[in-house]
Each structure stands twice: as structure tokens, then as C-alpha cells.
Design an enzyme around this catalytic site. Structure first.
Site, mmCIF file in Angstrom:
data_model
loop_
_atom_site.group_PDB
_atom_site.id
_atom_site.type_symbol
_atom_site.label_atom_id
_atom_site.label_comp_id
_atom_site.label_asym_id
_atom_site.label_seq_id
_atom_site.Cartn_x
_atom_site.Cartn_y
_atom_site.Cartn_z
ATOM 1 N N ARG A 29 0.802 -1.232 0.000
ATOM 2 C CA ARG A 29 0.000 0.000 0.000
ATOM 3 C C ARG A 29 0.830 1.275 0.000
ATOM 4 N NH1 ARG A 29 -3.071 1.598 3.989
ATOM 5 N NH2 ARG A 29 -4.672 2.747 2.916
ATOM 6 N N ARG A 32 0.862 3.844 -2.926
ATOM 7 C CA ARG A 32 -0.236 4.736 -3.282
ATOM 8 C C ARG A 32 0.248 6.189 -3.335
ATOM 9 N NH1 ARG A 32 -0.479 3.828 2.112
ATOM 10 N NH2 ARG A 32 -1.348 5.405 3.505
ATOM 11 N N CYS A 53 19.443 26.045 26.454
ATOM 12 C CA CYS A 53 18.909 24.696 26.701
ATOM 13 C C CYS A 53 18.737 24.463 28.201
ATOM 14 C CB CYS A 53 19.865 23.654 26.119
ATOM 15 S SG CYS A 53 19.491 21.981 26.655
ATOM 16 N N CYS A 56 21.320 21.536 29.462
ATOM 17 C CA CYS A 56 22.779 21.656 29.421
ATOM 18 C C CYS A 56 23.330 21.962 30.823
ATOM 19 C CB CYS A 56 23.194 22.761 28.445
ATOM 20 S SG CYS A 56 23.309 22.238 26.722
ATOM 21 N N HIS A 115 25.249 18.796 24.284
ATOM 22 C CA HIS A 115 23.962 19.131 23.661
ATOM 23 C C HIS A 115 23.834 18.543 22.258
ATOM 24 C CE1 HIS A 115 20.389 21.704 23.262
ATOM 25 N NE2 HIS A 115 20.789 21.967 22.035
ATOM 26 N N ASN A 153 11.885 9.734 24.387
ATOM 27 C CA ASN A 153 11.180 10.261 23.215
ATOM 28 C C ASN A 153 12.198 11.067 22.455
ATOM 29 O OD1 ASN A 153 8.579 9.399 23.807
ATOM 30 N ND2 ASN A 153 8.158 11.219 25.039
ATOM 31 N N SER A 161 10.643 17.630 23.728
ATOM 32 C CA SER A 161 10.564 19.076 23.900
ATOM 33 C C SER A 161 11.917 19.738 23.680
ATOM 34 C CB SER A 161 10.057 19.380 25.309
ATOM 35 O OG SER A 161 10.883 18.743 26.274
ATOM 36 N N HIS A 164 18.442 18.118 23.292
ATOM 37 C CA HIS A 164 19.510 17.634 24.176
ATOM 38 C C HIS A 164 19.264 16.142 24.468
ATOM 39 C CE1 HIS A 164 22.696 18.654 27.216
ATOM 40 N NE2 HIS A 164 22.372 17.412 27.543
ATOM 41 N N HIS A 166 18.298 13.111 26.077
ATOM 42 C CA HIS A 166 17.706 12.872 27.393
ATOM 43 C C HIS A 166 16.569 11.876 27.283
ATOM 44 C CE1 HIS A 166 14.794 15.666 25.648
ATOM 45 N NE2 HIS A 166 13.918 15.230 26.542
ATOM 46 N N GLN A 168 13.387 9.823 30.062
ATOM 47 C CA GLN A 168 12.602 10.033 31.271
ATOM 48 C C GLN A 168 12.417 8.712 31.994
ATOM 49 O OE1 GLN A 168 9.080 12.480 31.052
ATOM 50 N NE2 GLN A 168 9.493 13.038 28.930
ATOM 51 N N GLU A 182 1.009 -7.419 28.988
ATOM 52 C CA GLU A 182 2.248 -8.185 28.811
ATOM 53 C C GLU A 182 2.476 -9.133 29.989
ATOM 54 O OE1 GLU A 182 5.837 -6.180 27.821
ATOM 55 O OE2 GLU A 182 5.041 -5.310 25.972
ATOM 56 N N HIS A 280 10.796 -2.792 29.240
ATOM 57 C CA HIS A 280 9.808 -3.532 30.023
ATOM 58 C C HIS A 280 10.492 -4.694 30.738
ATOM 59 C CE1 HIS A 280 6.198 -2.281 27.265
ATOM 60 N NE2 HIS A 280 6.530 -1.348 28.124
ATOM 61 N N PHE A 312 0.493 7.347 10.293
ATOM 62 C CA PHE A 312 -0.512 7.893 11.205
ATOM 63 C C PHE A 312 -1.307 6.747 11.804
ATOM 64 C CE2 PHE A 312 0.212 11.571 8.445
ATOM 65 C CZ PHE A 312 0.400 12.548 9.400
ATOM 66 N N TYR A 316 -8.992 3.654 10.651
ATOM 67 C CA TYR A 316 -9.196 2.241 10.952
ATOM 68 C C TYR A 316 -8.454 1.833 12.224
ATOM 69 C CZ TYR A 316 -9.835 -2.738 10.072
ATOM 70 O OH TYR A 316 -10.187 -4.047 10.183
HETATM 71 P P1 H2U Z 1 10.545 15.269 26.654
HETATM 72 O O1 H2U Z 1 11.503 15.941 25.736
HETATM 73 O O2 H2U Z 1 10.408 13.803 26.364
HETATM 74 O O3 H2U Z 1 9.243 16.017 26.693
HETATM 75 O O4 H2U Z 1 11.163 15.349 28.124
HETATM 76 C C1 H2U Z 1 11.589 16.530 28.720
HETATM 77 C C2 H2U Z 1 10.953 16.693 30.076
HETATM 78 O O5 H2U Z 1 11.646 17.709 30.775
HETATM 79 C C3 H2U Z 1 9.500 17.100 30.028
HETATM 80 O O6 H2U Z 1 8.718 16.070 30.597
HETATM 81 C C4 H2U Z 1 10.751 18.373 31.631
HETATM 82 C C5 H2U Z 1 9.434 18.378 30.884
HETATM 83 O O7 H2U Z 1 8.364 18.338 31.786
HETATM 84 N N1 H2U Z 1 11.297 19.688 31.947
HETATM 85 C C6 H2U Z 1 11.671 19.974 33.241
HETATM 86 O O8 H2U Z 1 11.496 19.139 34.131
HETATM 87 N N2 H2U Z 1 12.253 21.184 33.529
HETATM 88 C C7 H2U Z 1 12.439 22.173 32.595
HETATM 89 O O9 H2U Z 1 13.000 23.203 32.899
HETATM 90 C C8 H2U Z 1 11.940 21.982 31.216
HETATM 91 C C9 H2U Z 1 11.428 20.628 30.864
HETATM 92 ZN ZN ZN Z 2 21.556 21.148 25.991
#
Ligand code: H2U
Ligand code: ZN
Length: 342
Positions: A29, A32, A53, A56, A115, A153, A161, A164, A166, A168, A182, A280, A312, A316
Site C-alpha cells: 500500500r 499509493r 537549553c 545543558c 547538547h 522520546n 521538547s 539535548h 535525554h 525520562q 504483557e 519492560h 498515522f 481504521y
Molecule cells: P521530553 O523531551 O520527552 O518532553 O522530556 C523533557 C521533560 O523535561 C519534560 O517532561 C521536563 C518536561 O516536563 N522539563 C523539566 O522538568 N524542567 C524544565 O526546565 C523543562 C522541561
Molecule cells: Zn543542551
């Protein structure tokens, strides 16, 4: 390699024994015509230090706290945490309406003071440090919470966001829905067959068309039931229930194969590949079934056929069942072919 079943050339469904659900596979597909949206290319040159940042070393975060001049990795409690330790444990039951308080904590893990680096570009010794930190965080939070989710992420397409390097870690008192599935699957399989589900997956897949890479301790494969185009599963060849259980050799081997896999991703479309990656392992419940569980990593990248066209999960998928176009065998062949060099 043995010939693939003819079934795989036509629309068919595949079963995911880990999550106990099905995915519709519709080969061909992607040919397409596409006049829809394209992702913005995210190829920017980044400096080793960005004064703006919030991750940093030495910089001030959104809440006014200052990061130390860290030299390797750095962990702090998320300033905008989705879970907090001292919240209500009240339960609401009102007919069909049910709710319960959830306690937990969220932390941010900086992988490097640099960074401009990514896990794919870091030296294996530095990736090993990140693995050690993931393991230590899992052990520490697992002493207090039932579930510890380590993840990264990466890329704007996945909602990261900040570029840099990183990740979580979120820990909470409840077993999240996907983990409960699971857990149930692995328990049931182990009780019925007497072996670990993922041990049998690894045994059946080794040497097959869905393997992307392997070394002495790890197998990286596009699972038979993958939903995302270039999704991979990272499975240890030996039995480890959780990340802190990994021995020295397995950690070094993981650092090597993880970096290599992420470099394959970057090489596939010639861009820093966006993805969500996470681990996991056996939950930390009182009745956890460590014999049934095998630690594993999932990587879910959204890109489908170029640096700019993503998959996406809509229509479906949202209303009926997950669906994919490229077969897992084709995806694995492409990931093998691009290589993992620096
Ligand atoms: P993501 O890039 O996966 O969103 O992870 C960055 C996280 O950093 C995000 O959950 C946190 C945001 O809440 N953050 C802080 O804790 N302090 C900050 O000054 C900015 C972002
Ligand atoms: Zn940085």
C-alpha cells in the site's frame, strides 16, 4: 533464508502474543500516491553547549533551579511531573464510573552533557553509563513503586521538547494497562508451556527474516506482529527479568547493539530518526512472576517511507485495529541493508 509464506504478499492479520492483540498487514500500500502532510526535516547543526537549553550543564531550568556542571549523566525530578508521590489514594466507585488516586514520580535523565550528541553518536562506554543509570533508577524506584517505566522520546515528531540527549523515567503504584497485558500473557504462557514467551520468540526468530542484528547477548528484530513500520524488539538471549539484573557482559553488549540499531535508524532515511524507546521488565508487585518475565526493549519510530512521511495511527487504527503497509520482513531487510557504521 527459507521462502516466505504466500500469505504475506496479500492482506492478512498477525497475532501479537505479548499484548494479546492483532494487527492487519496490507503489503504494497505504500505505493499509493501521497498528497498529504510531510514532516518538517529536522536536520540542524547543534552546538556542544546551548546557553538556552534547560538540560545543558550549568543552565537554569524553567522552575528556576540550576543544573550542576555534570560531566557524564544527570537525573532530576521532572519540574512538570505527571505523577507525584503525595497525592490522594482515594477510590471512586459510582456504577460504571471508577477512578483511583495514583502516586508516583517522574524524573528526567540527561544522557550526556553534550547538547549535540545522541545515543546513536555516543561512544559505547558512554551508552553503557546510561544503561547503568537506567538500571539503578529502576532498582531504586522499584523499591517503592510497582511499575518503573524508562523511556526516551526522540525528535519533534515524537513530541520531544528538547534536542539535548535525554530520556525520562516514570514510576507509579498501579500496573499500567499495556504492562498488565504483557504481564498476563507472559504468566499464562509460562504456566502453560513451562518456558518464557520471549525465550521462545528469540529461539524461533534467530537466523530468520525479521532479525536486524545480534551479538553474543542480544537479538534485535522487527517483531512478526510489529505495528509501527520500523518497530524493533530488543531481547536478551539469556534470562534477565529486569534491567538491574543485567550482568556486566550483557550491559556492554547492549551498549554496542543499541548504538548500532539507532545508527541504522538514522541511516535509513538519512536523518536523525525520531522514535520512542523504552524498557519492560518484571513489575515490582509482591506477586511478580520473575520466572515468566524476560526484560526487553521496544522502539517505536513513526517514519514510514521517507524522512518526511510518517505513519498515522488514525481512522481504521483508532476505530478497529492497528494496520501496517510495509511487511515486518521488508522492514527488517531494509534495516539490515543500511548498516550500523558511524
Ligand atoms: P521530553 O523531551 O520527552 O518532553 O522530556 C523533557 C521533560 O523535561 C519534560 O517532561 C521536563 C518536561 O516536563 N522539563 C523539566 O522538568 N524542567 C524544565 O526546565 C523543562 C522541561
Ligand atoms: Zn543542551
Amino acid at each position: 533464508m527459507a521462502e516466505l509464506p504466500a500469505l504475506f504478499a496479500e492482506p492478512h492479520r498477525r497475532y501479537d502474543p505479548l499484548r494479546d492483540e492483532w494487527v492487519l498487514v496490507s503489503p504494497g500500500r505504500t505505493n499509493r500516491p501521497w498528497q498529504g502532510g510531510e514532516e518538517r526535516l529536522q536536520v540542524e547543526q547543534r552546538p556542544p553547549f546551548d546557553p538556552a537549553c534547560y538540560l545543558c550543564p550549568g543552565n537554569t531550568r524553567a522552575n528556576g533551579e540550576t543544573n550542576p556542571a555534570y560531566a557524564t549523566t544527570y537525573v532530576f525530578t521532572n519540574d512538570f511531573a505527571a505523577l507525584r508521590p503525595a497525592t490522594s489514594d482515594a477510590v471512586l466507585e459510582d456504577g460504571l464510573l471508577r477512578a483511583e488516586g495514583e502516586q508516583g514520580t517522574c524524573r528526567v535523565i540527561c544522557f550526556s552533557p553534550r547538547h549535540d550528541l545522541t545515543l546513536a553518536g555516543m561512544d559505547p562506554a558512554d551508552v553503557r553509563r546510561v544503561i547503568d543509570l537506567w538500571a539503578a533508577q529502576t532498582a531504586e524506584l522499584g523499591a517503592r513503586y510497582r511499575w518503573v517505566q524508562v523511556f526516551e522520546n526522540r525528535g519533534e515528531a515524537m513530541g520531544a521538547s528538547n534536542p539535548h540527549p535525554h530520556g525520562q523515567v516514570w514510576a507509579g503504584t498501579a500496573l499500567p494497562t499495556g504492562i498488565a497485558r504483557e504481564d498476563a500473557s507472559q504468566r499464562a504462557y509460562h504456566a502453560r508451556i513451562g518456558r518464557q514467551l520471549l525465550a521462545d520468540v528469540a529461539a524461533q526468530e534467530t537466523g530468520g527474516p525479521r532479525v536486524v542484528d545480534e551479538n553474543e547477548d542480544w537479538l534485535v528484530l522487527v517483531p512478526f506482529w510489529a505495528v509501527w513500520p520500523f518497530e524493533v524488539l530488543v531481547v536478551p538471549k539469556r534470562s534477565f527479568a529486569r534491567m538491574p539484573d543485567l550482568d556486566d557482559a550483557a550491559r556492554d553488549a547492549l551498549a554496542a547493539i543499541l548504538g548500532a540499531t539507532l545508527r541504522r535508524y538514522d541511516a535509513l532515511f538519512g536523518v536523525p530518526f525520531p522514535y520512542s524507546l523504552g524498557w519492560h521488565g518484571a513489575p515490582f508487585c509482591d506477586d511478580a512472576d520473575e520466572d515468566a518475565w524476560r526484560l526487553h526493549g521496544h522502539a517505536y519510530p513513526p517514519l514510514l517511507r521517507s524522512a518526511t512521511v510518517r505513519k498515522f495511527m488514525v481512522g481504521y487504527e483508532l476505530l478497529a485495529e492497528a494496520q501496517r503497509d510495509v511487511t515486518p520482513e521488508d522492514a527488517a531487510a531494509r534495516l539490515r541493508a543500511v548498516g550500523s557504521g558511524r
